[in-house]
Design an enzyme around this catalytic site. Structure first.
Site, PDB file in Angstrom:
ATOM      1  N   LYS A  45      69.102  -2.746   3.849  1.00 10.12           N
ATOM      2  CA  LYS A  45      68.711  -3.754   4.862  1.00 10.12           C
ATOM      3  C   LYS A  45      67.253  -4.169   4.678  1.00 10.12           C
ATOM      4  O   LYS A  45      66.944  -5.361   4.628  1.00 10.12           O
ATOM      5  CB  LYS A  45      68.890  -3.171   6.261  1.00 10.12           C
ATOM      6  N   ASN A  46      66.361  -3.199   4.588  1.00  6.65           N
ATOM      7  CA  ASN A  46      64.949  -3.566   4.579  1.00  6.65           C
ATOM      8  C   ASN A  46      64.511  -4.194   3.259  1.00  6.65           C
ATOM      9  O   ASN A  46      63.463  -4.836   3.189  1.00  6.65           O
ATOM     10  CB  ASN A  46      64.079  -2.365   4.979  1.00  6.65           C
ATOM     11  N   ARG A 116      63.257  -8.703  13.307  1.00  2.00           N
ATOM     12  CA  ARG A 116      61.865  -8.386  13.045  1.00  2.00           C
ATOM     13  C   ARG A 116      61.369  -9.087  11.777  1.00  2.00           C
ATOM     14  O   ARG A 116      60.253  -9.586  11.704  1.00  2.00           O
ATOM     15  CB  ARG A 116      61.750  -6.860  12.871  1.00  2.00           C
ATOM     16  N   CYS A 140      63.553  -4.453  16.959  1.00  2.35           N
ATOM     17  CA  CYS A 140      63.737  -3.295  17.838  1.00  2.35           C
ATOM     18  C   CYS A 140      62.489  -3.021  18.658  1.00  2.35           C
ATOM     19  O   CYS A 140      61.368  -3.127  18.150  1.00  2.35           O
ATOM     20  CB  CYS A 140      64.096  -2.075  17.003  1.00  2.35           C
ATOM     21  N   ARG A 145      54.123  -3.497  18.092  1.00  6.92           N
ATOM     22  CA  ARG A 145      54.230  -3.723  16.648  1.00  6.92           C
ATOM     23  C   ARG A 145      53.353  -4.915  16.262  1.00  6.92           C
ATOM     24  O   ARG A 145      53.853  -5.994  15.936  1.00  6.92           O
ATOM     25  CB  ARG A 145      55.691  -3.943  16.254  1.00  6.92           C
ATOM     26  N   PRO A 146      52.026  -4.714  16.300  1.00 18.00           N
ATOM     27  CA  PRO A 146      51.132  -5.828  15.978  1.00 18.00           C
ATOM     28  C   PRO A 146      51.256  -6.241  14.513  1.00 18.00           C
ATOM     29  O   PRO A 146      51.757  -5.472  13.690  1.00 18.00           O
ATOM     30  CB  PRO A 146      49.738  -5.253  16.253  1.00 18.00           C
ATOM     31  N   ASP A 148      48.418  -7.695  12.961  1.00 19.20           N
ATOM     32  CA  ASP A 148      47.038  -8.049  12.611  1.00 19.20           C
ATOM     33  C   ASP A 148      46.745  -7.833  11.122  1.00 19.20           C
ATOM     34  O   ASP A 148      45.982  -8.594  10.518  1.00 19.20           O
ATOM     35  CB  ASP A 148      46.051  -7.248  13.462  1.00 19.20           C
ATOM     36  N   ASP A 329      62.634   5.932  10.313  1.00 22.44           N
ATOM     37  CA  ASP A 329      63.968   5.373  10.587  1.00 22.44           C
ATOM     38  C   ASP A 329      65.051   6.452  10.621  1.00 22.44           C
ATOM     39  O   ASP A 329      66.134   6.211  11.158  1.00 22.44           O
ATOM     40  CB  ASP A 329      64.342   4.322   9.531  1.00 22.44           C
ATOM     41  N   ARG A 421      72.892  -4.678  13.582  1.00 27.14           N
ATOM     42  CA  ARG A 421      71.748  -5.285  12.899  1.00 27.14           C
ATOM     43  C   ARG A 421      71.511  -4.646  11.542  1.00 27.14           C
ATOM     44  O   ARG A 421      70.962  -5.274  10.647  1.00 27.14           O
ATOM     45  CB  ARG A 421      70.470  -5.069  13.721  1.00 27.14           C
TER      46      ARG A 421
HETATM   47  N1  EPU Z   1      50.860  -1.812  12.262  1.00 27.81           N
HETATM   48  C1  EPU Z   1      49.730  -2.360  12.819  1.00 27.81           C
HETATM   49  N2  EPU Z   1      49.337  -3.594  12.403  1.00 27.81           N
HETATM   50  C2  EPU Z   1      50.030  -4.301  11.481  1.00 27.81           C
HETATM   51  C3  EPU Z   1      51.190  -3.749  10.924  1.00 27.81           C
HETATM   52  C4  EPU Z   1      51.587  -2.499  11.335  1.00 27.81           C
HETATM   53  O1  EPU Z   1      49.082  -1.746  13.666  1.00 27.81           O
HETATM   54  O2  EPU Z   1      49.616  -5.432  11.156  1.00 27.81           O
HETATM   55  C5  EPU Z   1      51.304  -0.480  12.686  1.00 27.81           C
HETATM   56  C6  EPU Z   1      52.639  -0.526  13.423  1.00 27.81           C
HETATM   57  O3  EPU Z   1      52.459  -0.773  14.786  1.00 27.81           O
HETATM   58  C7  EPU Z   1      53.198   0.837  13.143  1.00 27.81           C
HETATM   59  C8  EPU Z   1      52.692   1.130  11.729  1.00 27.81           C
HETATM   60  O4  EPU Z   1      51.563   0.287  11.514  1.00 27.81           O
HETATM   61  O5  EPU Z   1      52.631   1.751  14.031  1.00 27.81           O
HETATM   62  C9  EPU Z   1      53.695   0.913  10.622  1.00 27.81           C
HETATM   63  O6  EPU Z   1      54.269  -0.372  10.735  1.00 27.81           O
HETATM   64  P1  EPU Z   1      54.924  -1.129   9.499  1.00 27.81           P
HETATM   65  O7  EPU Z   1      54.222  -2.425   9.327  1.00 27.81           O
HETATM   66  O8  EPU Z   1      54.968  -0.219   8.316  1.00 27.81           O
HETATM   67  O9  EPU Z   1      56.402  -1.371   9.989  1.00 27.81           O
HETATM   68  P2  EPU Z   1      57.214  -2.710  10.061  1.00 27.81           P
HETATM   69  O10 EPU Z   1      56.947  -3.550   8.875  1.00 27.81           O
HETATM   70  O11 EPU Z   1      57.101  -3.308  11.412  1.00 27.81           O
HETATM   71  C10 EPU Z   1      59.219  -1.743   8.679  1.00 27.81           C
HETATM   72  C11 EPU Z   1      60.697  -1.673   8.846  1.00 27.81           C
HETATM   73  C12 EPU Z   1      61.028  -0.680   9.961  1.00 27.81           C
HETATM   74  C13 EPU Z   1      60.461   0.668   9.567  1.00 27.81           C
HETATM   75  C14 EPU Z   1      58.962   0.563   9.274  1.00 27.81           C
HETATM   76  C15 EPU Z   1      58.357   1.849   8.762  1.00 27.81           C
HETATM   77  C16 EPU Z   1      61.509  -3.849   8.259  1.00 27.81           C
HETATM   78  C17 EPU Z   1      62.007  -5.152   8.718  1.00 27.81           C
HETATM   79  N3  EPU Z   1      61.194  -2.982   9.219  1.00 27.81           N
HETATM   80  O12 EPU Z   1      58.702  -2.149   9.936  1.00 27.81           O
HETATM   81  O13 EPU Z   1      62.433  -0.605  10.021  1.00 27.81           O
HETATM   82  O14 EPU Z   1      60.656   1.576  10.632  1.00 27.81           O
HETATM   83  O15 EPU Z   1      58.733  -0.471   8.290  1.00 27.81           O
HETATM   84  O16 EPU Z   1      59.002   2.271   7.612  1.00 27.81           O
HETATM   85  O17 EPU Z   1      61.431  -3.580   7.073  1.00 27.81           O
HETATM   86  C18 EPU Z   1      64.475  -0.148  11.061  1.00 27.81           C
HETATM   87  O18 EPU Z   1      65.006  -0.404   9.972  1.00 27.81           O
HETATM   88  O19 EPU Z   1      65.102   0.352  12.041  1.00 27.81           O
HETATM   89  C19 EPU Z   1      63.057  -0.421  11.237  1.00 27.81           C
HETATM   90  C20 EPU Z   1      62.465  -0.438  12.408  1.00 27.81           C
END
Ligand code: EPU
Length: 443
Positions: A45-46, A116, A140, A145-146, A148, A329, A421
């Site tokens: 998925k990801n 997302r 989710c 989930r910022p 920035d 995850d 999803r």
């Molecule tokens: N974070 C920030 N600022 C940013 C980006 C991230 O503070 O600009 C923080 C987040 O709040 C979090 C941490 O950094 O605390 C990690 O976030 P990350 O960006 O790695 O996660 P994501 O891209 O939002 C993806 C997957 C998630 C998975 C995470 C961690 C996708 C679409 N989503 O999320 O998948 O949990 O990486 O591996 O690829 C799921 O599949 O159920 C799922 C939530």
């Protein structure tokens, strides 16, 4: 509205809002059947949700194979079509995207809220046409989930960014390679910068990138289109931007989290399951924990894993980490399994702030759990008992399925749409292994 360059802090981008999902169905599981047999894992998925937007960077049609037939993929098909791309999607077979007719650069609220990964349209459209406007993403609700860091990355490539009225607007003229230093490891930020950088002028260097398998898979896909991405999966990624990218046919990697969920479900039901088509090296952190619990895990031929349990499980401690650490995850399904392990398990969630909502639901089934901030203390009980429970997010739903499979009696899972999803045909797959699981409409 003019673009401006001021730094956008985490608090200025709306955190993901949970999508409004009226209850339409419930899943019914009669627990206690050991899962037995052979199963093939679906495509990741990801990975899929990054590779599909990446086709917009191409100047010719691309064909993607092994995509999972899940709601997130269907949502991206709709979005690409609205942007003007020609998409031929045969679920379970292939998707061909011809991006040439795509003239749009805006993704609206209703589409963006469906998943997302709609935020990957920012990087892909910035790379394709130098600008993008995408409503703040859904997905989710597992805490703030910022994005920035994504925006900081785009700015390092010469873009101006603006987050206003629930929309993110970015524009670069020209889009130029630059150095990006992430303050924390971010999967989404790394992918978004890779997407934009593939078509930027000059070289981009990403320091402190994520190393998850889907980062490497996206790099391989981009390289198959003629991009120059080096170092994916290491501490530094370098991308030499290209003026044009050619068409490609690409097969996405198997789903690490579906594989892990099936491994956990096999252990939870004291079953004997062989999962084919997976990549055992992606599963090492989970395999290590299952072995510590007393589960038998065997790698077969580098593309299959057999999971068996004889007897009871021992409690273990889990701390979620970025790859190659224990994936957040899998924390949710794994903590369901730990509710019946002998002894006390301590589970620390270090990635997301609110990824323990499933534990309140599993407590209704007889589990003994105390949550303090981001730590859950799980005192193993001999058995769980079926109860009505509600899925609050995708992996919470997977955790409830694991709990239901091992509980005595019938578990009713409300809002199973969250599970759709990210898990392809979950009931059919589990039924083929002997589970008593079905869905029915709710009045
Ligand atoms: N974070 C920030 N600022 C940013 C980006 C991230 O503070 O600009 C923080 C987040 O709040 C979090 C941490 O950094 O605390 C990690 O976030 P990350 O960006 O790695 O996660 P994501 O891209 O939002 C993806 C997957 C998630 C998975 C995470 C961690 C996708 C679409 N989503 O999320 O998948 O949990 O990486 O591996 O690829 C799921 O599949 O159920 C799922 C939530």
């Amino acid at each position: 509205m003019p673009f401006h360059d001021e730094a956008i802090g985490a608090q200025e981008v709306s955190p993901a809002q949970p999508e409004i999902m009226p209850t339409k169905e419930r899943m019914l599981i009669t627990g206690g059947n050991p899962l037995e047999g052979e199963i093939r894992v679906s495509g990741g998925k990801n990975t899929a949700v990054a590779v599909i937007p990446a086709t917009l960077l191409c100047d010719e049609p691309c064909t993607i194979e092994n995509l999972p037939d899940i709601e997130d993929v269907r949502a991206l098909v709709d979005i690409l079509r609205k942007l003007g791309a020609t998409v031929t999607y045969v679920p379970g077979e292939f998707m061909t995207v011809d991006p040439r007719p795509a003239e749009g650069s805006k993704v609206g609220y209703r589409d963006s809220q469906r998943l997302r990964a709609s935020y990957y349209l920012l990087g892909a459209l910035l790379g394709r046409c130098g600008q993008a406007e995408v409503a703040a993403p859904g997905g989710c609700d597992i805490g703030p989930r910022p994005i920035d860091q994504h925006l900081k990355g785009f700015r390092a490539l010469g873009a101006q960014t603006e987050a206003i009225g629930g929309r993110i607007r970015i524009k670069a003229d020209p889009l130029e390679g630059g150095d990006v230093f992430f303050d924390m490891v971010t999967v989404g930020g790394t992918i978004n910068v890779m997407l934009a950088a593939a078509r930027a002028r000059g070289t981009t260097t990403i320091y402190n990138p994520a190393k998850e398998p889907h980062i490497v898979d996206l790099a391989n896909f981009l390289n198959s289109m003629g991009a120059r991405v080096r170092g994916a999966g290491t501490d530094v990624i370098r991308i030499r931007g290209q003026q044009s990218l050619h068409g490609s046919t690409y097969t996405v990697i198997p789903d690490q989290i579906e594989t892990g969920t099936l491994m956990i479900a096999a252990a939870a039901t004291r079953g004997d399951v062989t999962i084919h088509g997976c990549i055992p090296t992606h599963m090492e952190s989970l395999t290590a924990k299952l072995l510590e619990m007393g589960v038998k895990v065997t790698d077969l031929d580098n593309d299959a894993i057999r999971v068996r349990t004889i007897g009871s499980h021992r409690a273990v401690n889990i701390k979620t980490q970025v790859y190659p650490g224990f994936p957040t995850d899998l924390q949710q399904p794994m903590s369901a399994l730990l509710t019946t392990a002998r002894g006390t398990s301590i589970v620390q969630e270090t990635i997301f702030e609110q990824r323990f909502k499933h534990l309140d639901e599993i407590a209704r089934m007889g589990a003994i759990i105390q949550v303090v901030d981001r730590t859950a203390i799980i005192n193993g009980v001999p058995e769980l008992y079926g109860a009505p429970v509600t899925a609050t997010d995708l992996r919470a739903g997977a955790a409830l399925v694991v709990a239901g499979l091992m509980a005595k009696g019938v578990t009713e899972i409300y809002e199973p749409e969250y599970i759709d999803r990210g898990y392809e045909h979950i009931e059919e797959k589990l039924r083929s292994l002997g589970a008593d699981i079905r869905r029915e409409p709710v009045d």
